[in-house]
Design a protein around this motif. Sequence first.
Motif, mmCIF file in Angstrom:
data_model
loop_
_atom_site.group_PDB
_atom_site.id
_atom_site.type_symbol
_atom_site.label_atom_id
_atom_site.label_comp_id
_atom_site.label_asym_id
_atom_site.label_seq_id
_atom_site.Cartn_x
_atom_site.Cartn_y
_atom_site.Cartn_z
ATOM 1 N N GLU A 81 28.483 -47.258 -5.707
ATOM 2 C CA GLU A 81 28.279 -46.014 -4.939
ATOM 3 C C GLU A 81 27.314 -45.065 -5.649
ATOM 4 O OE1 GLU A 81 29.632 -45.669 -1.917
ATOM 5 O OE2 GLU A 81 30.517 -47.663 -2.217
ATOM 6 N N ASN A 82 27.273 -45.155 -6.993
ATOM 7 C CA ASN A 82 26.518 -44.168 -7.778
ATOM 8 C C ASN A 82 25.387 -44.733 -8.637
ATOM 9 O OD1 ASN A 82 28.215 -41.847 -7.054
ATOM 10 N ND2 ASN A 82 29.805 -42.921 -8.204
ATOM 11 N N TYR A 83 25.335 -46.054 -8.749
ATOM 12 C CA TYR A 83 24.323 -46.663 -9.632
ATOM 13 C C TYR A 83 23.521 -47.721 -8.875
ATOM 14 C CZ TYR A 83 26.828 -44.551 -13.575
ATOM 15 O OH TYR A 83 27.423 -43.656 -14.443
ATOM 16 N N ASP A 84 22.265 -47.900 -9.303
ATOM 17 C CA ASP A 84 21.403 -48.930 -8.702
ATOM 18 C C ASP A 84 21.741 -50.319 -9.236
ATOM 19 O OD1 ASP A 84 19.725 -47.083 -7.201
ATOM 20 O OD2 ASP A 84 19.001 -46.428 -9.166
ATOM 21 N N CYS A 85 22.165 -50.358 -10.492
ATOM 22 C CA CYS A 85 22.493 -51.633 -11.122
ATOM 23 C C CYS A 85 23.311 -51.362 -12.385
ATOM 24 C CB CYS A 85 21.228 -52.429 -11.474
ATOM 25 S SG CYS A 85 20.170 -51.599 -12.696
ATOM 26 N N GLY A 86 23.742 -52.429 -13.043
ATOM 27 C CA GLY A 86 24.487 -52.273 -14.290
ATOM 28 C C GLY A 86 24.015 -53.268 -15.323
ATOM 29 N N ILE A 87 24.167 -52.894 -16.598
ATOM 30 C CA ILE A 87 23.969 -53.841 -17.705
ATOM 31 C C ILE A 87 25.329 -54.004 -18.370
ATOM 32 C CG2 ILE A 87 22.816 -54.347 -19.892
ATOM 33 C CD1 ILE A 87 20.477 -52.606 -18.976
ATOM 34 N N ALA A 88 25.836 -55.228 -18.353
ATOM 35 C CA ALA A 88 27.136 -55.509 -18.967
ATOM 36 C C ALA A 88 26.926 -56.371 -20.202
ATOM 37 C CB ALA A 88 28.047 -56.219 -17.977
ATOM 38 N N ILE A 89 27.490 -55.924 -21.313
ATOM 39 C CA ILE A 89 27.422 -56.709 -22.560
ATOM 40 C C ILE A 89 28.858 -56.984 -22.988
ATOM 41 C CG2 ILE A 89 26.425 -56.898 -24.856
ATOM 42 C CD1 ILE A 89 24.547 -54.661 -24.232
ATOM 43 N N HIS A 90 29.197 -58.260 -23.069
ATOM 44 C CA HIS A 90 30.580 -58.626 -23.372
ATOM 45 C C HIS A 90 30.684 -59.527 -24.603
ATOM 46 C CE1 HIS A 90 32.212 -56.753 -19.822
ATOM 47 N NE2 HIS A 90 31.337 -57.380 -19.052
ATOM 48 N N ALA A 91 31.920 -59.640 -25.085
ATOM 49 C CA ALA A 91 32.217 -60.524 -26.214
ATOM 50 C C ALA A 91 31.848 -61.963 -25.862
ATOM 51 C CB ALA A 91 33.704 -60.437 -26.566
ATOM 52 N N SER A 92 31.641 -62.772 -26.882
ATOM 53 C CA SER A 92 31.246 -64.164 -26.703
ATOM 54 C C SER A 92 32.080 -64.876 -25.650
ATOM 55 C CB SER A 92 31.390 -64.913 -28.034
ATOM 56 O OG SER A 92 31.247 -66.298 -27.825
ATOM 57 N N SER A 93 31.402 -65.556 -24.740
ATOM 58 C CA SER A 93 32.093 -66.273 -23.656
ATOM 59 C C SER A 93 32.855 -67.490 -24.179
ATOM 60 C CB SER A 93 31.092 -66.711 -22.588
ATOM 61 O OG SER A 93 30.154 -67.618 -23.139
ATOM 62 N N LEU A 94 32.611 -67.878 -25.430
ATOM 63 C CA LEU A 94 33.377 -68.981 -26.026
ATOM 64 C C LEU A 94 34.687 -68.488 -26.628
ATOM 65 C CD1 LEU A 94 30.537 -71.046 -27.768
ATOM 66 C CD2 LEU A 94 31.663 -71.512 -25.587
ATOM 67 N N LEU A 95 34.801 -67.167 -26.817
ATOM 68 C CA LEU A 95 36.009 -66.594 -27.412
ATOM 69 C C LEU A 95 36.924 -65.963 -26.378
ATOM 70 C CD1 LEU A 95 34.384 -64.897 -30.557
ATOM 71 C CD2 LEU A 95 35.482 -67.142 -30.426
ATOM 72 N N THR A 96 36.371 -65.553 -25.233
ATOM 73 C CA THR A 96 37.151 -64.934 -24.162
ATOM 74 C C THR A 96 36.431 -65.146 -22.836
ATOM 75 O OG1 THR A 96 37.824 -62.792 -23.206
ATOM 76 C CG2 THR A 96 36.080 -62.719 -24.850
ATOM 77 N N GLY A 97 37.170 -65.186 -21.746
ATOM 78 C CA GLY A 97 36.569 -65.360 -20.422
ATOM 79 C C GLY A 97 36.126 -64.061 -19.782
ATOM 80 N N THR A 98 36.063 -62.978 -20.554
ATOM 81 C CA THR A 98 35.730 -61.652 -20.021
ATOM 82 C C THR A 98 34.345 -61.627 -19.366
ATOM 83 O OG1 THR A 98 37.086 -60.693 -21.772
ATOM 84 C CG2 THR A 98 35.603 -59.199 -20.617
ATOM 85 N N TYR A 99 33.369 -62.227 -20.031
ATOM 86 C CA TYR A 99 31.996 -62.256 -19.499
ATOM 87 C C TYR A 99 31.966 -62.930 -18.127
ATOM 88 C CZ TYR A 99 27.206 -64.041 -18.951
ATOM 89 O OH TYR A 99 25.960 -64.372 -18.457
ATOM 90 N N GLN A 100 32.626 -64.082 -18.027
ATOM 91 C CA GLN A 100 32.643 -64.821 -16.763
ATOM 92 C C GLN A 100 33.291 -64.003 -15.645
ATOM 93 O OE1 GLN A 100 33.397 -66.009 -19.789
ATOM 94 N NE2 GLN A 100 32.967 -68.193 -19.993
ATOM 95 N N ALA A 115 23.866 -59.255 -16.830
ATOM 96 C CA ALA A 115 24.970 -59.543 -17.754
ATOM 97 C C ALA A 115 24.478 -60.254 -19.012
ATOM 98 C CB ALA A 115 26.024 -60.384 -17.058
ATOM 99 N N ILE A 116 25.011 -59.825 -20.148
ATOM 100 C CA ILE A 116 24.644 -60.418 -21.429
ATOM 101 C C ILE A 116 25.890 -60.967 -22.108
ATOM 102 C CG2 ILE A 116 23.732 -59.942 -23.746
ATOM 103 C CD1 ILE A 116 22.062 -57.676 -22.476
ATOM 104 N N ASP A 117 25.839 -62.246 -22.441
ATOM 105 C CA ASP A 117 26.862 -62.839 -23.302
ATOM 106 C C ASP A 117 26.395 -62.574 -24.734
ATOM 107 O OD1 ASP A 117 28.486 -64.419 -24.864
ATOM 108 O OD2 ASP A 117 28.143 -66.278 -23.745
ATOM 109 N N SER A 118 27.048 -61.641 -25.406
ATOM 110 C CA SER A 118 26.582 -61.228 -26.739
ATOM 111 C C SER A 118 26.703 -62.339 -27.779
ATOM 112 C CB SER A 118 27.390 -60.019 -27.229
ATOM 113 O OG SER A 118 28.709 -60.427 -27.575
#
Length: 282
Positions: A81-100, A115-118
């Motif tokens: 509603e308020n943003y054109d886009c987002g940049i998401a940086i999450h913990a390693s996808s091999l350590l947690t499924g948060t990124y997915q 989205a960035i898998d850090s």
Amino acid sequence: MNKAKIAWITDTTASLSKEFIEKHHIHVIPLHVVINDEFYKETIDITEQEFYERMKNEEGKFQTSQPSINDFVELYNKLKENYDCGIAIHASSLLTGTYQSSVMAAGMEDFKLFAIDSQTGSYPLSYLIKKGIDLVDQGLDAQEVVNQLNALRDHTRLYLVPSNLDQLHKSGRVSGGQKILASLFNIKPILSIEDGAAKIKDKVRTEKKAFAWLVNQLTEDLATKTVRKVAVVHANHFEKAAQLEKMVNESFPHIETEKMMLITVAGVHTGVGTLGLSWVCE
């Protein structure tokens, strides 16, 4: 042309201060820590220090759990509603499924997400977020920011020295035989987060040798690269963290240092008293 309004999204493995989060309007989705099957939202229901104190003093199962996909769906529903886009940086996808989960939820809500898998967590993850915010302030668009941050991932360092192998054994990371041998010979494994996974980088006999090993890794990087700041990470062992910080300060007086609590998603495997060093090469 109007500049795109970018939302910043991460999770509680990023080790960001409350002040920084509020100042830059960062949207942080908490992971859960699980103590004897009871769920707590990280940094909201329980702090990292409280978690480690309970791990030290209580019997039972200590685990972590990724956020529910619904947490991300609700967030992206509001953000679009308020943003054109987002940049998401999450913990390693091999350590947690948060990124997915984050990527999937953005797709469900039709929210444009970069989205960035850090491939890491803790201090290096906080560094990437701060660097990204600086790049946006310099006028780079979201894709250019993501390209630069992805290129930085190979330059992050996170080394951890568990105080003992109890928790690694409980989490299935080492066998019972290895644990007994390590205890008998006072062997300390040195773990490195590389390519998104935890690897045993080396094994040394004493804590003193482990500290020297960590400082030596920093010395090697400084021979060819620039490091402006080093984080001393610890799982609720302030005294030893201060000793390690002093070693770094004496060896490299020009480098800024900071002590920070180790993220529980790592500490649940490495245990109370874990110590480590982290930095990013520029």
